[in-house]
Design a protein around this motif. Structure first.
Motif, mmCIF file in Angstrom:
data_model
loop_
_atom_site.group_PDB
_atom_site.id
_atom_site.type_symbol
_atom_site.label_atom_id
_atom_site.label_comp_id
_atom_site.label_asym_id
_atom_site.label_seq_id
_atom_site.Cartn_x
_atom_site.Cartn_y
_atom_site.Cartn_z
ATOM 1 N N LEU A 301 24.665 -14.774 36.509
ATOM 2 C CA LEU A 301 24.544 -16.080 35.852
ATOM 3 C C LEU A 301 25.202 -17.167 36.696
ATOM 4 C CD1 LEU A 301 25.243 -15.576 32.016
ATOM 5 C CD2 LEU A 301 23.174 -16.539 33.055
ATOM 6 N N MET A 302 26.356 -16.863 37.225
ATOM 7 C CA MET A 302 27.078 -17.825 38.043
ATOM 8 C C MET A 302 26.289 -18.186 39.301
ATOM 9 S SD MET A 302 30.931 -16.194 37.664
ATOM 10 C CE MET A 302 31.768 -17.475 38.618
ATOM 11 N N ARG A 303 25.678 -17.197 39.916
ATOM 12 C CA ARG A 303 24.867 -17.453 41.111
ATOM 13 C C ARG A 303 23.631 -18.273 40.767
ATOM 14 N NH1 ARG A 303 25.481 -14.221 45.613
ATOM 15 N NH2 ARG A 303 24.121 -15.809 46.535
ATOM 16 N N LYS A 304 22.997 -17.935 39.653
ATOM 17 C CA LYS A 304 21.768 -18.612 39.255
ATOM 18 C C LYS A 304 21.977 -20.097 39.029
ATOM 19 C CE LYS A 304 18.065 -18.557 35.793
ATOM 20 N NZ LYS A 304 17.490 -17.845 34.605
ATOM 21 N N TYR A 305 23.104 -20.454 38.421
ATOM 22 C CA TYR A 305 23.337 -21.860 38.076
ATOM 23 C C TYR A 305 24.327 -22.558 39.005
ATOM 24 C CZ TYR A 305 20.573 -20.791 33.985
ATOM 25 O OH TYR A 305 19.530 -20.408 33.160
ATOM 26 N N GLY A 306 24.518 -21.990 40.175
ATOM 27 C CA GLY A 306 25.257 -22.683 41.224
ATOM 28 C C GLY A 306 26.760 -22.747 41.060
ATOM 29 N N VAL A 307 27.325 -21.898 40.208
ATOM 30 C CA VAL A 307 28.775 -21.894 40.024
ATOM 31 C C VAL A 307 29.452 -21.042 41.091
ATOM 32 C CG1 VAL A 307 30.647 -21.273 38.425
ATOM 33 C CG2 VAL A 307 28.539 -22.289 37.550
ATOM 34 N N LEU A 308 28.689 -20.127 41.661
ATOM 35 C CA LEU A 308 29.203 -19.216 42.672
ATOM 36 C C LEU A 308 28.199 -19.174 43.820
ATOM 37 C CD1 LEU A 308 31.724 -17.308 42.699
ATOM 38 C CD2 LEU A 308 30.201 -15.468 41.988
ATOM 39 N N ASP A 309 28.675 -19.278 45.059
ATOM 40 C CA ASP A 309 27.749 -19.282 46.194
ATOM 41 C C ASP A 309 27.754 -17.972 46.965
ATOM 42 O OD1 ASP A 309 30.165 -19.419 47.481
ATOM 43 O OD2 ASP A 309 29.870 -21.427 48.311
ATOM 44 N N LYS A 310 28.516 -16.988 46.465
ATOM 45 C CA LYS A 310 28.505 -15.672 47.095
ATOM 46 C C LYS A 310 28.883 -14.623 46.057
ATOM 47 C CE LYS A 310 33.272 -16.059 48.793
ATOM 48 N NZ LYS A 310 34.135 -16.006 49.990
ATOM 49 N N ASP A 311 28.556 -13.372 46.360
ATOM 50 C CA ASP A 311 28.854 -12.299 45.420
ATOM 51 C C ASP A 311 30.345 -11.949 45.433
ATOM 52 O OD1 ASP A 311 26.403 -11.744 44.204
ATOM 53 O OD2 ASP A 311 25.722 -10.581 45.930
ATOM 54 N N VAL A 312 30.772 -11.360 44.338
ATOM 55 C CA VAL A 312 32.132 -10.846 44.207
ATOM 56 C C VAL A 312 32.035 -9.348 43.972
ATOM 57 C CG1 VAL A 312 34.204 -10.841 42.765
ATOM 58 C CG2 VAL A 312 33.060 -12.998 43.276
ATOM 59 N N ASN A 313 32.875 -8.588 44.634
ATOM 60 C CA ASN A 313 32.879 -7.135 44.448
ATOM 61 C C ASN A 313 33.630 -6.812 43.159
ATOM 62 O OD1 ASN A 313 33.161 -4.353 44.520
ATOM 63 N ND2 ASN A 313 33.547 -4.277 46.720
ATOM 64 N N VAL A 314 32.885 -6.759 42.063
ATOM 65 C CA VAL A 314 33.495 -6.548 40.755
ATOM 66 C C VAL A 314 34.202 -5.196 40.684
ATOM 67 C CG1 VAL A 314 33.070 -6.368 38.284
ATOM 68 C CG2 VAL A 314 31.785 -8.014 39.642
ATOM 69 N N GLU A 315 33.548 -4.184 41.195
ATOM 70 C CA GLU A 315 34.119 -2.835 41.103
ATOM 71 C C GLU A 315 35.483 -2.766 41.775
ATOM 72 O OE1 GLU A 315 32.648 1.796 41.586
ATOM 73 O OE2 GLU A 315 31.402 0.145 42.353
ATOM 74 N N ALA A 316 35.649 -3.504 42.906
ATOM 75 C CA ALA A 316 36.917 -3.488 43.622
ATOM 76 C C ALA A 316 38.024 -4.191 42.834
ATOM 77 C CB ALA A 316 36.755 -4.142 44.989
ATOM 78 N N MET A 317 37.633 -5.054 41.886
ATOM 79 C CA MET A 317 38.633 -5.774 41.094
ATOM 80 C C MET A 317 39.161 -4.944 39.932
ATOM 81 S SD MET A 317 37.025 -9.638 40.855
ATOM 82 C CE MET A 317 38.456 -10.268 39.921
ATOM 83 N N ILE A 318 38.473 -3.884 39.576
ATOM 84 C CA ILE A 318 38.847 -3.088 38.404
ATOM 85 C C ILE A 318 39.970 -2.110 38.742
ATOM 86 C CG2 ILE A 318 38.026 -1.398 36.725
ATOM 87 C CD1 ILE A 318 35.241 -2.591 37.039
ATOM 88 N N VAL A 319 40.981 -2.120 37.883
ATOM 89 C CA VAL A 319 42.076 -1.155 38.015
ATOM 90 C C VAL A 319 41.800 -0.001 37.064
ATOM 91 C CG1 VAL A 319 44.537 -0.718 37.731
ATOM 92 C CG2 VAL A 319 43.753 -2.937 38.587
ATOM 93 N N THR A 320 41.607 1.178 37.613
ATOM 94 C CA THR A 320 41.414 2.353 36.760
ATOM 95 C C THR A 320 42.783 2.928 36.411
ATOM 96 O OG1 THR A 320 41.183 3.756 38.730
ATOM 97 C CG2 THR A 320 39.162 2.918 37.721
ATOM 98 N N GLN A 321 42.883 3.438 35.221
ATOM 99 C CA GLN A 321 44.182 3.910 34.736
ATOM 100 C C GLN A 321 44.577 5.218 35.388
ATOM 101 O OE1 GLN A 321 45.023 3.479 30.505
ATOM 102 N NE2 GLN A 321 45.779 5.556 30.514
ATOM 103 N N LYS A 322 45.803 5.288 35.826
ATOM 104 C CA LYS A 322 46.331 6.517 36.452
ATOM 105 C C LYS A 322 47.047 7.335 35.394
ATOM 106 C CE LYS A 322 46.962 4.345 40.988
ATOM 107 N NZ LYS A 322 46.313 3.084 40.609
ATOM 108 N N SER A 323 46.736 8.592 35.338
ATOM 109 C CA SER A 323 47.373 9.463 34.341
ATOM 110 C C SER A 323 48.750 9.880 34.822
ATOM 111 C CB SER A 323 46.501 10.706 34.111
ATOM 112 O OG SER A 323 46.340 11.412 35.327
#
Length: 323
Positions: A301-323
């Motif tokens: 959505l951000m790319r479509k409406y010009g709010v973002l001009d490049k992709d963001v690596n969403v998966e790299a931003m996620i912190v998975t919980q460590k047991s």
């Protein structure tokens, strides 16, 4: 907000199934040793979206995880970013648009630790006044529409919904007005309509006879992620047990929010919404896990409406919980 949520506020945070557990489990046990930093300051907003942090406080989930949480009310979701950057906040609730924009522009290096809020039909509504000449979506062409903040999830979903209803969003003038002031702005005819969220949708319908023209949480934007919980990459790296403890506490509260009774009981404790109004609100959902594929919809959505001009690596931003 008869069937949305925020403000705009909000929505900003991610965690995998292994990180947060599924809806039928309380999640993995706390790691030995407890959190590295027991006292944490958490940025939040007095809106429906953030009800799970109130639930977690009330039910002692943070205490069970060894955390002493101080809640700090933010002026808006975007205020979460500087607070995380300067270390004033260890965790904060914010809309995913603000988080992704900050990450893409290099303003902040953020990690998403828990999901927050997801849209459902009826919670993002473009509302008209009681005696408005606006009768159908197409009548919004060329009109002024109140929006709480430009270039956020509210405006993006509004643009998408308008376009789906045959309205060129470029012809619409979005005017920044805080959610609490939108009803008055419509009544004074400062704007022709307003993009509203709960509890303002319900309140405006009950007190001023306002009615919806467009539901911005349907079609292409139905179930779109709104907001979640984030921390800084630095804090996540140096305090993994603290992050994991926060994730578990929020996950339990997100699970509790599946029972509407828990939500209705908690909302009046931290907002100006009374119990009767709380029972009428159109609510979104509180996902128990973060999902990179689902969050990619926000990036698109951000790319479509010009709010973002490049992709963001969403998966790299996620912190998975460590047991």
């Amino acid at each position: 907000m008869r069937r949305i949520a925020l403000s705009c506020v909000l929505a900003f945070a991610l965690a995998s199934c292994s990180a947060l557990g599924d809806s039928n489990e309380s999640g993995p046990s706390a790691p030995s040793g407890g959190p590295e930093q027991a006292k944490v300051t958490v940025g939040t907003l007095p809106i429906v979206d953030t009800v799970t942090v109130a639930i977690a406080q009330q039910k002692g989930y943070f205490t069970q995880e060894g955390l002493e949480v101080e809640l700090k009310t933010l002026a808006g979701g975007a205020a979460a970013v500087p607070g995380l950057v300067n270390g004033e906040l260890q965790f904060a609730f914010g809309n995913f648009v603000s988080f992704f924009s900050a990450q893409a522009k290099g303003v902040a290096d953020l990690k998403l630790v828990a999901d927050g809020y997801q849209a459902t039909p009826g919670m993002f509504l473009i509302m008209r006044g009681k005696n408005s000449a606006i009768g159908k979506p197409q009548d919004l062409t060329g009109k002024k529409i109140a929006i709480n903040t430009k270039n956020n999830i509210a405006e993006l979903t509004a643009r998408s919904a308008l376009e789906a209803n045959g309205v060129d969003p470029k012809t619409v003038q979005f005017v920044e007005i805080p959610f609490p002031d939108m009803q008055a702005a419509v009544e004074r005819k400062n704007v022709d309509a307003a993009f509203m969220v709960e509890p303002y949708i319900t309140q405006s319908q009950r007190s001023a006879g306002m009615t919806p023209v467009v539901d911005a949480a349907t079609g292409a934007t139905q179930d779109v992620p709104i907001a979640g919980w984030a921390t800084s990459s630095k804090f996540a790296e140096t305090n993994p047990k603290t992050v994991a403890a926060f994730q578990r506490a929020i996950a339990k509260a997100q699970q509790d929010a599946a029972d509407r009774r828990n939500v209705e009981e908690a909302i009046p404790t931290y907002t100006k919404v009374d119990k009767d109004t709380a029972s009428l609100l159109h609510l979104g959902t509180w996902p128990t896990t973060l999902n990179a594929v689902r969050l990619q919809r926000v990036i698109d959505l951000m790319r479509k409406y010009g709010v973002l001009d490049k992709d963001v690596n969403v998966e790299a931003m996620i912190v998975t919980q460590k047991s």
